[in-house]
Scaffold this motif. Sequence first.
Motif, PDB file in Angstrom:
ATOM      1  N   THR A   1       0.792   2.050  -4.383  1.00  0.00           N
ATOM      2  CA  THR A   1       1.520   3.354  -4.799  1.00  0.00           C
ATOM      3  C   THR A   1       2.770   3.456  -4.442  1.00  0.00           C
ATOM      4  OG1 THR A   1       1.099   5.715  -4.576  1.00  0.00           O
ATOM      5  CG2 THR A   1       0.666   4.704  -2.526  1.00  0.00           C
ATOM      6  N   LEU A   2       3.670   4.033  -5.335  1.00  0.00           N
ATOM      7  CA  LEU A   2       5.089   4.245  -5.234  1.00  0.00           C
ATOM      8  C   LEU A   2       5.585   5.763  -5.269  1.00  0.00           C
ATOM      9  CD1 LEU A   2       6.350   1.506  -7.790  1.00  0.00           C
ATOM     10  CD2 LEU A   2       6.785   1.365  -5.057  1.00  0.00           C
ATOM     11  N   ALA A   3       6.689   5.903  -4.248  1.00  0.00           N
ATOM     12  CA  ALA A   3       7.336   7.200  -4.377  1.00  0.00           C
ATOM     13  C   ALA A   3       8.830   7.004  -4.240  1.00  0.00           C
ATOM     14  CB  ALA A   3       6.792   8.015  -3.414  1.00  0.00           C
ATOM     15  N   LEU A   4       9.461   7.752  -5.215  1.00  0.00           N
ATOM     16  CA  LEU A   4      10.910   7.630  -5.128  1.00  0.00           C
ATOM     17  C   LEU A   4      11.534   8.687  -4.155  1.00  0.00           C
ATOM     18  CD1 LEU A   4      13.711   6.507  -5.848  1.00  0.00           C
ATOM     19  CD2 LEU A   4      13.491   7.898  -7.885  1.00  0.00           C
TER      20      LEU A   4
ATOM     21  N   VAL B   1       9.678   3.879  -1.675  1.00  0.00           N
ATOM     22  CA  VAL B   1       8.717   3.506  -0.726  1.00  0.00           C
ATOM     23  C   VAL B   1       7.334   3.384  -1.276  1.00  0.00           C
ATOM     24  CG1 VAL B   1       7.111   4.606   1.197  1.00  0.00           C
ATOM     25  CG2 VAL B   1       9.635   5.582   0.947  1.00  0.00           C
ATOM     26  N   ALA B   2       6.662   2.152  -0.833  1.00  0.00           N
ATOM     27  CA  ALA B   2       5.559   1.631  -1.262  1.00  0.00           C
ATOM     28  C   ALA B   2       4.460   1.493  -0.233  1.00  0.00           C
ATOM     29  CB  ALA B   2       5.743   0.199  -1.797  1.00  0.00           C
ATOM     30  N   ALA B   3       3.237   1.824  -0.710  1.00  0.00           N
ATOM     31  CA  ALA B   3       1.940   1.830   0.448  1.00  0.00           C
ATOM     32  C   ALA B   3       0.952   1.165  -0.355  1.00  0.00           C
ATOM     33  CB  ALA B   3       1.661   3.249   0.788  1.00  0.00           C
TER      34      ALA B   3
ATOM     35  N   LEU C   1       1.116   8.060  -2.433  1.00  0.00           N
ATOM     36  CA  LEU C   1       2.271   8.982  -2.071  1.00  0.00           C
ATOM     37  C   LEU C   1       2.839   9.700  -2.944  1.00  0.00           C
ATOM     38  CD1 LEU C   1       4.261   5.514  -1.194  1.00  0.00           C
ATOM     39  CD2 LEU C   1       3.607   7.104   0.438  1.00  0.00           C
ATOM     40  N   TRP C   2       3.195  10.888  -2.579  1.00  0.00           N
ATOM     41  CA  TRP C   2       3.756  12.101  -3.277  1.00  0.00           C
ATOM     42  C   TRP C   2       4.936  12.660  -2.743  1.00  0.00           C
ATOM     43  CZ3 TRP C   2       3.699  13.996  -7.944  1.00  0.00           C
ATOM     44  CH2 TRP C   2       4.096  15.142  -8.276  1.00  0.00           C
ATOM     45  N   GLN C   3       5.986  12.344  -3.425  1.00  0.00           N
ATOM     46  CA  GLN C   3       7.403  13.134  -2.827  1.00  0.00           C
ATOM     47  C   GLN C   3       7.610  14.660  -3.374  1.00  0.00           C
ATOM     48  OE1 GLN C   3      10.157  12.086  -0.727  1.00  0.00           O
ATOM     49  NE2 GLN C   3      10.312  14.290  -0.953  1.00  0.00           N
ATOM     50  N   ALA C   4       7.510  15.427  -2.183  1.00  0.00           N
ATOM     51  CA  ALA C   4       7.671  16.970  -2.953  1.00  0.00           C
ATOM     52  C   ALA C   4       9.037  17.339  -3.238  1.00  0.00           C
ATOM     53  CB  ALA C   4       7.275  17.903  -1.531  1.00  0.00           C
ATOM     54  N   ARG C   5       9.155  18.062  -4.313  1.00  0.00           N
ATOM     55  CA  ARG C   5      10.551  18.419  -4.627  1.00  0.00           C
ATOM     56  C   ARG C   5      11.434  19.382  -3.562  1.00  0.00           C
ATOM     57  NH1 ARG C   5       8.858  22.275  -9.836  1.00  0.00           N
ATOM     58  NH2 ARG C   5       8.086  23.907  -8.571  1.00  0.00           N
TER      59      ARG C   5
ATOM     60  N   THR D   1      -1.058  12.554   5.959  1.00  0.00           N
ATOM     61  CA  THR D   1       0.104  12.512   6.805  1.00  0.00           C
ATOM     62  C   THR D   1       1.281  12.785   6.168  1.00  0.00           C
ATOM     63  OG1 THR D   1       1.137  11.256   8.651  1.00  0.00           O
ATOM     64  CG2 THR D   1       0.313   9.930   6.534  1.00  0.00           C
ATOM     65  N   ARG D   2       2.426  13.451   6.722  1.00  0.00           N
ATOM     66  CA  ARG D   2       3.464  13.516   6.208  1.00  0.00           C
ATOM     67  C   ARG D   2       4.991  12.864   6.796  1.00  0.00           C
ATOM     68  NH1 ARG D   2       0.350  18.099   6.724  1.00  0.00           N
ATOM     69  NH2 ARG D   2      -0.025  19.526   4.685  1.00  0.00           N
ATOM     70  N   SER D   3       5.865  12.626   6.060  1.00  0.00           N
ATOM     71  CA  SER D   3       7.080  12.374   6.466  1.00  0.00           C
ATOM     72  C   SER D   3       8.163  13.162   6.116  1.00  0.00           C
ATOM     73  CB  SER D   3       7.269  10.893   6.068  1.00  0.00           C
ATOM     74  OG  SER D   3       8.576  10.325   6.642  1.00  0.00           O
ATOM     75  N   GLY D   4       9.098  13.593   7.138  1.00  0.00           N
ATOM     76  CA  GLY D   4      10.112  14.343   6.511  1.00  0.00           C
ATOM     77  C   GLY D   4      11.496  13.668   6.780  1.00  0.00           C
ATOM     78  N   ASP D   5      11.324  12.350   7.001  1.00  0.00           N
ATOM     79  CA  ASP D   5      12.532  11.364   6.930  1.00  0.00           C
ATOM     80  C   ASP D   5      12.381  10.164   6.140  1.00  0.00           C
ATOM     81  OD1 ASP D   5      10.678   9.932   8.425  1.00  0.00           O
ATOM     82  OD2 ASP D   5      11.597   9.948  10.280  1.00  0.00           O
ATOM     83  N   HIS D   6      11.693  10.596   4.812  1.00  0.00           N
ATOM     84  CA  HIS D   6      11.599   9.495   3.772  1.00  0.00           C
ATOM     85  C   HIS D   6      10.738   8.254   4.176  1.00  0.00           C
ATOM     86  CE1 HIS D   6      14.701  12.255   2.438  1.00  0.00           C
ATOM     87  NE2 HIS D   6      15.544  11.789   3.064  1.00  0.00           N
TER      88      HIS D   6
END
Length: 200
Positions: A19-22, A28-30, A78-82, A105-110
Amino acid sequence: MTPGFVFERAPFASAHASTLALTPAGLVAAWFAGPHEGHPEVAIWLAREADGRWLEPAPVAIGIDRTGRRLPCWNPVLWQARAGGPLLLFYKVGPSPRAWWGMLTRSGDHGRTWSPPERLPDRILGPVKNKPVELPDGTLLCPSSTEHRGWRCHLERTPDLGRTWERLPALRAPWRFGAIQPSLLAWPDGRLQLLCRSRH
């Protein structure tokens, strides 16, 4: 972004379901990886892009049940919130797709660091393999499915990035048409289309 492989040599024998997210800091890939699919040591691995190259992949989530027993991980999304929101990582933990549960799980630093994993509420899996669609009001509509009573698809929605959830009814009885792992397409005119994997 430079074309090339995310990694050339891996510390695991098998990898699946990438999965990819920009993010504002890059891609970021997982994926899930380990000795083989379904092995208790299968974890969620992640790699980040920085300065045009991929950094070394590392495990970011392992599967543990309430008794402390190690179980395999499955199907990261992966999902990048706007608007500067967090990067979300949904995944599943369990002995098989018929008995797994949803995690977040969440990441606040990309993608550099991650919050403690949260088990999603009973009967909520999150997006089972493919990305959610964000509705105009900010609600995430998550394509999901179950396999324990035949293949059946359903949708789940969360208005607050995974803090509260609603599960919608199954889209079709599995004895009429069995399907799993739906993917949502959002068309410019506002229509949504669902594509699924089936045995038909």
